[in-house]
Design an enzyme around this catalytic site. Sequence first.
Site, short mmCIF file in Angstrom:
data_model
loop_
_atom_site.label_atom_id
_atom_site.label_comp_id
_atom_site.label_asym_id
_atom_site.label_seq_id
_atom_site.Cartn_x
_atom_site.Cartn_y
_atom_site.Cartn_z
CG ASP A 273 68.00 151.35 62.21
OD1 ASP A 273 68.10 152.14 61.25
OD2 ASP A 273 66.96 151.24 62.87
CG ASN B 211 65.27 149.28 53.52
OD1 ASN B 211 66.18 148.54 53.89
ND2 ASN B 211 64.61 150.06 54.38
C1 FPP Z 1 70.02 151.79 58.09
O1 FPP Z 1 70.14 153.15 58.26
C2 FPP Z 1 70.71 151.18 56.95
C3 FPP Z 1 70.14 150.75 55.76
C4 FPP Z 1 68.78 151.01 55.34
C5 FPP Z 1 70.84 149.90 54.80
C6 FPP Z 1 72.14 150.34 54.30
C7 FPP Z 1 73.25 149.70 55.00
C8 FPP Z 1 74.53 150.00 54.71
C9 FPP Z 1 74.87 150.94 53.65
C10 FPP Z 1 75.59 149.35 55.50
C11 FPP Z 1 76.53 148.52 54.67
C12 FPP Z 1 75.99 147.33 54.10
C13 FPP Z 1 76.62 146.35 53.37
C14 FPP Z 1 77.02 145.09 53.97
C15 FPP Z 1 76.86 146.47 51.93
P1 FPP Z 1 68.86 154.10 58.13
O2 FPP Z 1 68.94 154.76 56.80
O3 FPP Z 1 67.62 153.33 58.36
O4 FPP Z 1 69.11 155.11 59.29
P2 FPP Z 1 68.03 156.00 60.05
O5 FPP Z 1 67.09 155.06 60.72
O6 FPP Z 1 68.87 156.76 61.03
O7 FPP Z 1 67.37 156.89 59.06
#
Ligand code: FPP
Length: 244
Positions: free
Chosen positions: A15, A63
Amino acid sequence: MNKSSLPQHVAIIMDGNGRWAKKRFLPRVAGHKAGVESARRIVRNCAKHKIKVLSLFAFSSENWRRPAQEVSYLMELFLTGLEREVGMLHENNVRLRFIGDRSKFNEKLCSKITEVEHLTAANTGMTLIIAADYGGQWDICQAVRELARSVEAGTLSSQDITPELIRRNLSFADLPDPDLFIRTSGELRISNFMLWQLAYSELYFTETLWPDFDEAELEKALSHYAERERRFGYSSDQLNELAG
Ligand code: FPP
């Protein structure tokens, strides 16, 4: 039993990509791009530490509520990430598995996922689980549905439904439950990740944003884990006796 220094299974909620980007006046997607690099680094380091299973929560059932543009960027990132990394993972004997509901992914991503799962299925090194369109409640629900079908068909009695039977119908049935759960970015929630399997996991939360979670951060989490006493419901006296 009470003090095992190295977790067999580490589960991570990655996160903080968006906040990492915002701090740098970059678009959110730049944070996700940096998040992929961080995931690469952690996979390498967990393999180096001989962790048997690493689970990464890449995309939750919730998501899909994000802006369409961000969702399609993430889907593209998963596809290109897979195309780019599969060779390296296979060469390093990593077995790659996806869990979650694939029905909403596009055909190209679905067939790539199936292809890499087949290619790496016989690998005997670390198992890397990517949870995508996954939710712990979804997982429990599909397991219960499966058992209900057996009850309807008359092949199972409701009296015979036990926690062990439910567990065997969940997505990670053949793998050990996570010993260590890590969530980055300071959020103190499990957010519907592996609800059943986290029952006895040690929980570790850090303020570090996912793109900054490097080898030193992983070492810190592992040493916290090594200091914890895992009790599984026993009293500390019983554990001392068991330890001799
Ligand atoms: C959280 O950050 C991350 C995600 C919603 C998913 C995406 C994850 C990746 C791209 C990492 C790599 C993954 C793989 C293994 C392919 P957020 O957007 O929730 O951050 P915030 O809470 O700061 O807005």
